[in-house]
Design a protein around this motif. Structure first.
Motif, PDB file in Angstrom:
ATOM      1  N   UNK A  46      52.431  21.711   2.042  1.00 36.92           N
ATOM      2  CA  UNK A  46      53.272  21.538   0.856  1.00 36.92           C
ATOM      3  C   UNK A  46      53.128  22.790  -0.006  1.00 36.92           C
ATOM      4  N   UNK A  47      54.219  23.223  -0.618  1.00 34.04           N
ATOM      5  CA  UNK A  47      54.216  24.384  -1.508  1.00 34.04           C
ATOM      6  C   UNK A  47      54.580  23.905  -2.909  1.00 34.04           C
TER       7      UNK A  47
ATOM      8  N   UNK B  92      47.961  22.495   1.033  1.00 37.83           N
ATOM      9  CA  UNK B  92      48.860  22.883  -0.058  1.00 37.83           C
ATOM     10  C   UNK B  92      48.762  24.377  -0.357  1.00 37.83           C
ATOM     11  N   UNK B  93      49.922  24.931  -0.681  1.00 36.58           N
ATOM     12  CA  UNK B  93      50.008  26.289  -1.222  1.00 36.58           C
ATOM     13  C   UNK B  93      50.295  26.147  -2.708  1.00 36.58           C
ATOM     14  N   UNK B  94      49.425  26.688  -3.534  1.00 34.04           N
ATOM     15  CA  UNK B  94      49.633  26.596  -4.974  1.00 34.04           C
ATOM     16  C   UNK B  94      49.953  27.983  -5.518  1.00 34.04           C
ATOM     17  N   UNK B  95      50.954  28.032  -6.396  1.00 34.29           N
ATOM     18  CA  UNK B  95      51.471  29.307  -6.867  1.00 34.29           C
ATOM     19  C   UNK B  95      51.580  29.307  -8.393  1.00 34.29           C
ATOM     20  N   UNK B  96      51.120  30.392  -8.986  1.00 37.75           N
ATOM     21  CA  UNK B  96      51.237  30.599 -10.424  1.00 37.75           C
ATOM     22  C   UNK B  96      50.814  32.034 -10.701  1.00 37.75           C
ATOM     23  N   UNK B  97      50.727  32.407 -11.986  1.00 33.55           N
ATOM     24  CA  UNK B  97      50.405  33.797 -12.300  1.00 33.55           C
ATOM     25  C   UNK B  97      48.945  34.020 -12.690  1.00 33.55           C
ATOM     26  N   UNK B  98      48.162  32.923 -12.850  1.00 37.22           N
ATOM     27  CA  UNK B  98      46.792  33.051 -13.337  1.00 37.22           C
ATOM     28  C   UNK B  98      45.810  32.778 -12.204  1.00 37.22           C
ATOM     29  N   UNK B  99      45.220  33.831 -11.649  1.00 41.66           N
ATOM     30  CA  UNK B  99      44.373  33.694 -10.467  1.00 41.66           C
ATOM     31  C   UNK B  99      43.134  32.848 -10.735  1.00 41.66           C
ATOM     32  N   UNK B 100      42.498  33.057 -11.872  1.00 42.84           N
ATOM     33  CA  UNK B 100      41.258  32.326 -12.172  1.00 42.84           C
ATOM     34  C   UNK B 100      41.519  30.822 -12.174  1.00 42.84           C
TER      35      UNK B 100
ATOM     36  N   UNK C 110      43.044  22.072   3.232  1.00 45.70           N
ATOM     37  CA  UNK C 110      43.097  23.521   3.023  1.00 45.70           C
ATOM     38  C   UNK C 110      44.031  23.850   1.857  1.00 45.70           C
ATOM     39  N   UNK C 111      43.668  24.880   1.107  1.00 47.61           N
ATOM     40  CA  UNK C 111      44.476  25.301  -0.036  1.00 47.61           C
ATOM     41  C   UNK C 111      44.666  26.810   0.033  1.00 47.61           C
ATOM     42  N   UNK C 112      45.899  27.236  -0.042  1.00 46.01           N
ATOM     43  CA  UNK C 112      46.230  28.656  -0.045  1.00 46.01           C
ATOM     44  C   UNK C 112      46.739  29.018  -1.440  1.00 46.01           C
ATOM     45  N   UNK C 113      46.204  30.087  -1.999  1.00 42.63           N
ATOM     46  CA  UNK C 113      46.560  30.535  -3.351  1.00 42.63           C
ATOM     47  C   UNK C 113      47.480  31.750  -3.255  1.00 42.63           C
ATOM     48  N   UNK C 114      48.593  31.699  -3.956  1.00 41.83           N
ATOM     49  CA  UNK C 114      49.475  32.863  -4.082  1.00 41.83           C
ATOM     50  C   UNK C 114      49.660  33.153  -5.565  1.00 41.83           C
ATOM     51  N   UNK C 115      49.191  34.300  -5.992  1.00 43.26           N
ATOM     52  CA  UNK C 115      49.301  34.695  -7.397  1.00 43.26           C
ATOM     53  C   UNK C 115      50.587  35.480  -7.581  1.00 43.26           C
ATOM     54  N   UNK C 116      51.464  34.997  -8.449  1.00 41.87           N
ATOM     55  CA  UNK C 116      52.731  35.683  -8.694  1.00 41.87           C
ATOM     56  C   UNK C 116      53.254  35.299 -10.066  1.00 41.87           C
ATOM     57  N   UNK C 117      54.068  36.154 -10.644  1.00 45.35           N
ATOM     58  CA  UNK C 117      54.660  35.906 -11.956  1.00 45.35           C
ATOM     59  C   UNK C 117      56.165  35.737 -11.767  1.00 45.35           C
TER      60      UNK C 117
END
Length: 320
Positions: free
Chosen positions: A50-51, A74-82, A98-105
């Motif tokens: 899920x994204x 799940x892939x979680x996406x937002x602009x704040x990495x911490x 499993x969780x994949x982090x994508x940092x983006x604005x």
């Protein structure tokens, strides 16, 4: 019986039938588990991943947790990495997924080719387009928005362009497999022309129409706009829960019960009633200057009260 009597009797019968059907359809909303059941294996049957955009807090975070609890990675996406890293750890520790982090604005340009590369090899069964931008907590007229040109670009990029681009990236895989779920988060304020939140409300109308159009085009995939009213998030200045205001977790659990209820839902029975009431009030009343001033004063008062409570707590903690 003359033709006039027959006409009025037929008209009355048609009205009774029409509103009877409407009442029957509405009554289904009272029992979503019975009318719109979703099995325990439903989400994992859609795909492995899920994204969720805007997943660092609020409604997005709640969707990410619930979908992981249902067995999805799940892939979680937002602009704040911490913050994303913390959410990823909490989801992993709690659910084992499993969780994949994508940092983006999402307010920036030219970010989607990189996102597409990150998602390319994943079997994505669910997409939640949650990320959104409210130009100002305090209601204001369109021309009174600070840095208006930049604000227009940011709202369109975040609330409109991001949803369309994420669908462009993920929908082809769903179409190929003939299954999938796309949830696009709108807002209750899109129910009517909403002065003082004009830009935000209009962007959420796009969310609804885009979702409904896509659902008509891709009938094998569930595509739904979710339009909440009160949810205690940062965008809503963390209103106290109770009455018609939900916590993000409670709202998401409720909204998912209506996943099979059509191409748009308000996500809970009380929000469905609110939407009906809002659309029933004449716009002349809602758009009256006195009503708009009351809305501004109400929001300002709530924000002042919240700031005062926060300051008092900080002072108390410092004393301790």
């Amino acid at each position: 019986m003359d033709l006039r009597e027959l006409f009025f009797i037929s008209l009355g019968a048609a009205v009774v039938v029409y509103y009877g059907v409407k009442l029957l359809l509405f009554s289904r909303m009272l029992f979503p588990k019975m009318w719109f059941p979703v099995s325990k294996s439903f989400f994992t049957s859609m795909g492995e991943w899920a994204v969720v955009t805007g997943a660092s807090e609020g409604i997005g975070r709640a969707y990410a947790f619930v979908l992981a609890e249902q067995g999805m990675n799940v892939v979680i996406m937002s602009r704040t990495k911490v913050t994303l890293d913390q959410v990823a750890k909490e989801i992993g520790d709690t659910t084992g997924q499993r969780v994949k982090v994508i940092v983006t604005d999402f307010i920036k340009e030219n970010i989607f080719s990189e996102i597409e590369d990150e998602l390319r090899d994943l079997n994505i069964g669910v997409l939640v387009n949650n990320v959104g931008l409210l130009p100002s907590f305090i209601p204001c007229k369109f021309l009174d928005c600070a840095e208006l040109d930049q604000t227009i670009t940011k709202v369109i990029n975040c609330n409109v362009k991001t949803m369309a681009k994420m669908c462009k990236i993920i929908l082809p895989g769903m179409e190929k497999r003939g299954k999938g779920v796309i949830v696009n988060i709108s807002s209750g304020v899109a129910s009517i022309p909403f002065p003082l939140y004009t830009l935000y409300a209009a962007s959420k109308v796009f969310v609804e129409r885009f979702s409904q159009g896509l659902q008509a085009e891709y009938k094998g995939i569930i595509i739904q706009a979710v339009a909440p009213f009160g949810v205690s998030t940062r965008m809503a200045a963390y209103q106290q829960t109770g009455g018609v205001t939900f916590s993000p977790e409670d709202f998401v659990k409720s909204a998912l019960q209506y996943l099979r209820a059509g191409d748009k839902t308000h996500g809970s029975i009380c929000h469905i009633v609110l939407g009906w009431l809002l659309q029933s009030i004449p716009l002349k009343i809602l758009h009256a200057e006195s009503m708009l001033h009351k809305l501004q004063d109400y929001v300002k008062k709530k924000l002042t009260q919240k700031a005062s409570i926060s300051a008092s707590r900080a002072t108390f903690e410092n004393v301790l």
